[in-house]
Design a protein around this motif. Structure first.
Motif, PDB file in Angstrom:
ATOM      1  N   LYS A  85     -17.648   1.731  -9.598  1.00  0.00           N
ATOM      2  CA  LYS A  85     -18.927   2.425  -8.709  1.00  0.00           C
ATOM      3  C   LYS A  85     -19.930   1.599  -8.133  1.00  0.00           C
ATOM      4  O   LYS A  85     -21.166   2.263  -7.803  1.00  0.00           O
ATOM      5  N   SER A 125     -18.771  11.672  -3.934  1.00  0.00           N
ATOM      6  CA  SER A 125     -19.900  11.222  -3.807  1.00  0.00           C
ATOM      7  C   SER A 125     -20.440  11.452  -2.294  1.00  0.00           C
ATOM      8  O   SER A 125     -19.825  11.768  -1.411  1.00  0.00           O
ATOM      9  N   THR A 127     -21.925   9.531  -0.811  1.00  0.00           N
ATOM     10  CA  THR A 127     -21.798   8.657   0.139  1.00  0.00           C
ATOM     11  C   THR A 127     -20.807   8.603   1.156  1.00  0.00           C
ATOM     12  O   THR A 127     -21.086   8.007   2.304  1.00  0.00           O
ATOM     13  N   TYR A 150     -16.668   0.454  -1.817  1.00  0.00           N
ATOM     14  CA  TYR A 150     -16.766   1.917  -2.812  1.00  0.00           C
ATOM     15  C   TYR A 150     -16.743   3.092  -2.194  1.00  0.00           C
ATOM     16  O   TYR A 150     -15.967   4.003  -2.689  1.00  0.00           O
ATOM     17  N   ASN A 179     -27.575  11.919  -6.586  1.00  0.00           N
ATOM     18  CA  ASN A 179     -28.052  10.950  -7.555  1.00  0.00           C
ATOM     19  C   ASN A 179     -28.010  11.210  -9.185  1.00  0.00           C
ATOM     20  O   ASN A 179     -29.084  11.967  -9.250  1.00  0.00           O
ATOM     21  N   ASN A 199     -28.527   0.821 -10.461  1.00  0.00           N
ATOM     22  CA  ASN A 199     -29.218   2.120 -10.104  1.00  0.00           C
ATOM     23  C   ASN A 199     -30.490   2.269 -10.383  1.00  0.00           C
ATOM     24  O   ASN A 199     -31.028   1.511 -11.224  1.00  0.00           O
ATOM     25  N   LEU A 200     -31.397   3.046  -9.982  1.00  0.00           N
ATOM     26  CA  LEU A 200     -32.769   3.019  -9.865  1.00  0.00           C
ATOM     27  C   LEU A 200     -33.121   3.398 -11.349  1.00  0.00           C
ATOM     28  O   LEU A 200     -34.219   2.473 -12.022  1.00  0.00           O
ATOM     29  N   SER A 216     -37.587  -4.160  -8.733  1.00  0.00           N
ATOM     30  CA  SER A 216     -37.852  -4.315  -7.066  1.00  0.00           C
ATOM     31  C   SER A 216     -37.663  -2.844  -6.449  1.00  0.00           C
ATOM     32  O   SER A 216     -36.577  -2.242  -6.634  1.00  0.00           O
ATOM     33  N   PHE A 218     -36.631  -1.336  -3.211  1.00  0.00           N
ATOM     34  CA  PHE A 218     -36.119  -1.851  -2.119  1.00  0.00           C
ATOM     35  C   PHE A 218     -36.544  -1.208  -0.668  1.00  0.00           C
ATOM     36  O   PHE A 218     -35.924  -0.253  -0.164  1.00  0.00           O
ATOM     37  N   ARG A 231     -33.950  10.183  -1.907  1.00  0.00           N
ATOM     38  CA  ARG A 231     -32.459  10.582  -2.577  1.00  0.00           C
ATOM     39  C   ARG A 231     -32.713  12.127  -3.237  1.00  0.00           C
ATOM     40  O   ARG A 231     -33.756  12.403  -3.577  1.00  0.00           O
ATOM     41  N   ARG A 295     -32.732  -3.061   0.603  1.00  0.00           N
ATOM     42  CA  ARG A 295     -31.210  -3.556  -0.037  1.00  0.00           C
ATOM     43  C   ARG A 295     -29.985  -3.379   1.192  1.00  0.00           C
ATOM     44  O   ARG A 295     -30.012  -2.086   1.710  1.00  0.00           O
ATOM     45  N   ASP A 298     -28.221   0.415   1.932  1.00  0.00           N
ATOM     46  CA  ASP A 298     -28.953   1.427   1.725  1.00  0.00           C
ATOM     47  C   ASP A 298     -29.222   2.506   2.890  1.00  0.00           C
ATOM     48  O   ASP A 298     -29.498   2.038   4.170  1.00  0.00           O
TER      49      ASP A 298
HETATM   50  C1  UD1 Z   1     -25.142   4.590  -4.692  1.00  0.00           C
HETATM   51  C2  UD1 Z   1     -24.150   5.307  -3.728  1.00  0.00           C
HETATM   52  C3  UD1 Z   1     -23.493   6.385  -4.608  1.00  0.00           C
HETATM   53  C4  UD1 Z   1     -22.967   6.132  -5.685  1.00  0.00           C
HETATM   54  C5  UD1 Z   1     -24.070   5.480  -6.788  1.00  0.00           C
HETATM   55  C6  UD1 Z   1     -23.209   4.952  -8.099  1.00  0.00           C
HETATM   56  C7  UD1 Z   1     -24.442   5.166  -1.548  1.00  0.00           C
HETATM   57  C8  UD1 Z   1     -25.118   5.765  -0.333  1.00  0.00           C
HETATM   58  N1  UD1 Z   1     -24.738   5.636  -2.646  1.00  0.00           N
HETATM   59  O1  UD1 Z   1     -26.394   5.480  -4.789  1.00  0.00           O
HETATM   60  O2  UD1 Z   1     -22.871   7.225  -3.874  1.00  0.00           O
HETATM   61  O3  UD1 Z   1     -22.578   7.278  -6.535  1.00  0.00           O
HETATM   62  O4  UD1 Z   1     -24.839   4.409  -5.836  1.00  0.00           O
HETATM   63  O5  UD1 Z   1     -23.828   3.749  -8.301  1.00  0.00           O
HETATM   64  O6  UD1 Z   1     -23.594   4.400  -1.147  1.00  0.00           O
HETATM   65  N2  UD1 Z   1     -33.608   1.253  -5.756  1.00  0.00           N
HETATM   66  C9  UD1 Z   1     -34.618   0.383  -5.789  1.00  0.00           C
HETATM   67  N3  UD1 Z   1     -34.693  -0.458  -6.806  1.00  0.00           N
HETATM   68  C10 UD1 Z   1     -33.415  -0.820  -7.711  1.00  0.00           C
HETATM   69  C11 UD1 Z   1     -32.417   0.315  -7.436  1.00  0.00           C
HETATM   70  C12 UD1 Z   1     -32.583   1.102  -6.492  1.00  0.00           C
HETATM   71  O7  UD1 Z   1     -35.626   0.625  -5.100  1.00  0.00           O
HETATM   72  O8  UD1 Z   1     -33.717  -1.607  -8.585  1.00  0.00           O
HETATM   73  C13 UD1 Z   1     -33.435   2.161  -4.724  1.00  0.00           C
HETATM   74  C14 UD1 Z   1     -32.382   2.377  -3.796  1.00  0.00           C
HETATM   75  O9  UD1 Z   1     -32.918   1.490  -2.728  1.00  0.00           O
HETATM   76  C15 UD1 Z   1     -32.254   3.816  -3.257  1.00  0.00           C
HETATM   77  C16 UD1 Z   1     -32.721   4.553  -4.613  1.00  0.00           C
HETATM   78  O10 UD1 Z   1     -33.494   3.675  -5.380  1.00  0.00           O
HETATM   79  O11 UD1 Z   1     -33.280   4.070  -2.439  1.00  0.00           O
HETATM   80  C17 UD1 Z   1     -31.377   4.901  -5.459  1.00  0.00           C
HETATM   81  O12 UD1 Z   1     -30.588   3.769  -5.570  1.00  0.00           O
HETATM   82  P1  UD1 Z   1     -29.425   3.817  -6.545  1.00  0.00           P
HETATM   83  O13 UD1 Z   1     -29.658   4.419  -7.842  1.00  0.00           O
HETATM   84  O14 UD1 Z   1     -28.745   2.592  -6.600  1.00  0.00           O
HETATM   85  O15 UD1 Z   1     -28.502   4.993  -5.906  1.00  0.00           O
HETATM   86  P2  UD1 Z   1     -27.853   5.054  -4.406  1.00  0.00           P
HETATM   87  O16 UD1 Z   1     -27.831   3.754  -3.905  1.00  0.00           O
HETATM   88  O17 UD1 Z   1     -28.599   5.991  -3.710  1.00  0.00           O
END
Ligand code: UD1
Length: 339
Positions: A85, A125, A127, A150, A179, A199-200, A216, A218, A231, A295, A298
């Motif tokens: 994922k 998802s 996505t 993915y 999410n 993931n965040l 970070s 993004f 989200r 990123r 995104d």
């Molecule tokens: C992504 C996929 C989702 C998938 C999930 C699983 C897309 C659109 N979304 O979710 O389908 O199920 O991953 O891994 O493909 N962020 C930061 N800093 C970080 C990490 C994330 O700022 O270090 C921000 C991202 O830019 C985003 C938000 O946090 O805006 C959520 O990110 P994340 O948790 O990675 O999930 P998605 O990218 O939304």
């Protein structure tokens, strides 16, 4: 009533196993530990008092998969979580993603037909919507070309399921998650990816506990009120409960179509900075973060229209953002205690 949960030791899988057990289902887990740890099995037992049957093999391995189904009787339904994922990794290793995510689904569906196992709940998802034209996004919104291998595996998987159902006696419910975040109230299970989190939420909690130096953020130039991306974060326990309802709906044949699709979200969008603020409030800790470039891949904003799931499944996400960030933090504190 035996339910097979593939990826049942993973993040969403483990929470779903616990909810299935609480609802009286017997659970069999298949998991090859590609992104989790065997210790999760003990935690599940600690929470529910029941140790589920467990097999460790790769569902994309055709022979292993066929052997398993030949030797495992009386499966009423399957919840198929097992998949890779990580969006970025999928861009680097597309074949690995197609092989695993599509190969395992094909093997499972062939065996469903062979052994008359009619019911499949599939982890899809949001996505598949890409950046929707209209928000909140409904299940009728057109799917956009996938932004990553993915995302493409989720679209292709939905298509494979739809086509197979058309010509067989199988039925399926695809659940499109927004999410998922948060952790079980016992803090015994939660999100613990191997290596550096993508993931965040796990990145936030690991930064707060000193495992990562800095989060970070993004991008702050999105067309949103504070400039950071939005989200629909949903508590993993709310999500897990929806799976139990979906399984029951299939077993009791109360569904309206052979293939049904539901959005699982809260219907509320939160920006990255709002999530950070909630975390800082509930943990009473200042988070070290800095704004960096967007990123790649995104999208700007997405949140769910949940009317269909609310109405048809009689299910509604109940937990607030603060409950999500607090339970994630409690889980991290529990991990830190044991390290
Ligand atoms: C992504 C996929 C989702 C998938 C999930 C699983 C897309 C659109 N979304 O979710 O389908 O199920 O991953 O891994 O493909 N962020 C930061 N800093 C970080 C990490 C994330 O700022 O270090 C921000 C991202 O830019 C985003 C938000 O946090 O805006 C959520 O990110 P994340 O948790 O990675 O999930 P998605 O990218 O939304």
């Amino acid at each position: 009533m035996k339910i097979l949960v593939t990826g049942g030791l993973g993040y969403i899988g483990a929470h779903t196993v616990v909810e299935l057990q609480a609802a009286g289902y017997e659970v069999i887990i298949v998991d090859n530990l590609s992104n989790t740890r065997i210790a999760v099995l003990d935690k599940i037992e600690q929470i529910s008092g029941i140790r589920p049957q467990y097999s460790n093999f790769d569902l994309a391995d055709r022979n292993a998969c066929f052997d398993f189904f030949k030797n495992t009787k009386n499966i009423e339904g399957i919840i198929h979580f097992a998949a890779y994922k990580a969006v970025g990794e999928s861009v680097q290793k597309p074949i690995m993603y197609y092989h695993n995510n599509i190969g395992s689904l094909i093997n499972i569906m062939e065996n469903m037909e062979l052994h008359n196992i009619p019911n499949l709940v599939f982890s899809s998802s949001c996505t598949v919507y890409g950046q929707p034209d209209e928000l909140p996004v409904t299940e009728q919104a057109p799917r956009k070309p996938a932004m990553s291998p993915y995302g493409n595996t989720k679209q292709i998987a939905e298509d494979i399921i739809r086509d197979t159902i058309y010509s067989s006696k199988l039925k399926s419910i695809a659940l499109r998650y927004f999410n998922p975040v948060g952790a079980h109230e016992t803090a015994l299970i939660g999100e613990l990816p191997l290596g550096v989190p993508n993931n965040l939420m796990p990145f936030i909690t690991q930064t707060a506990s000193g495992i990562r130096q800095q989060l970070s953020v993004f991008g702050e130039d999105y067309n949103t009120p504070d400039g950071t991306a939005i989200r629909d974060y949903i508590h993993v326990v709310d999500l897990a409960k929806a799976h139990v309802i979906a399984v029951k709906r299939m077993i009791e044949k109360t569904g309206k179509l052979d293939f049904e699709i539901f959005n699982l979200g809260t219907g509320n969008g939160f920006s990255v900075l709002e999530v950070i603020k909630s975390f800082e409030k509930v943990s009473e800790k200042k988070l070290n973060y800095k704004i960096v470039d967007r990123r790649e891949g995104d999208i700007e904003k997405v949140w769910a229209n949940t009317d269909f799931a609310n109405m048809e499944l009689g299910w509604k996400a109940e937990k607030s953002l603060d409950e999500m960030t607090l339970s994630s933090w409690n889980y991290q504190l529990e991990l830190d205690k044991n390290n």
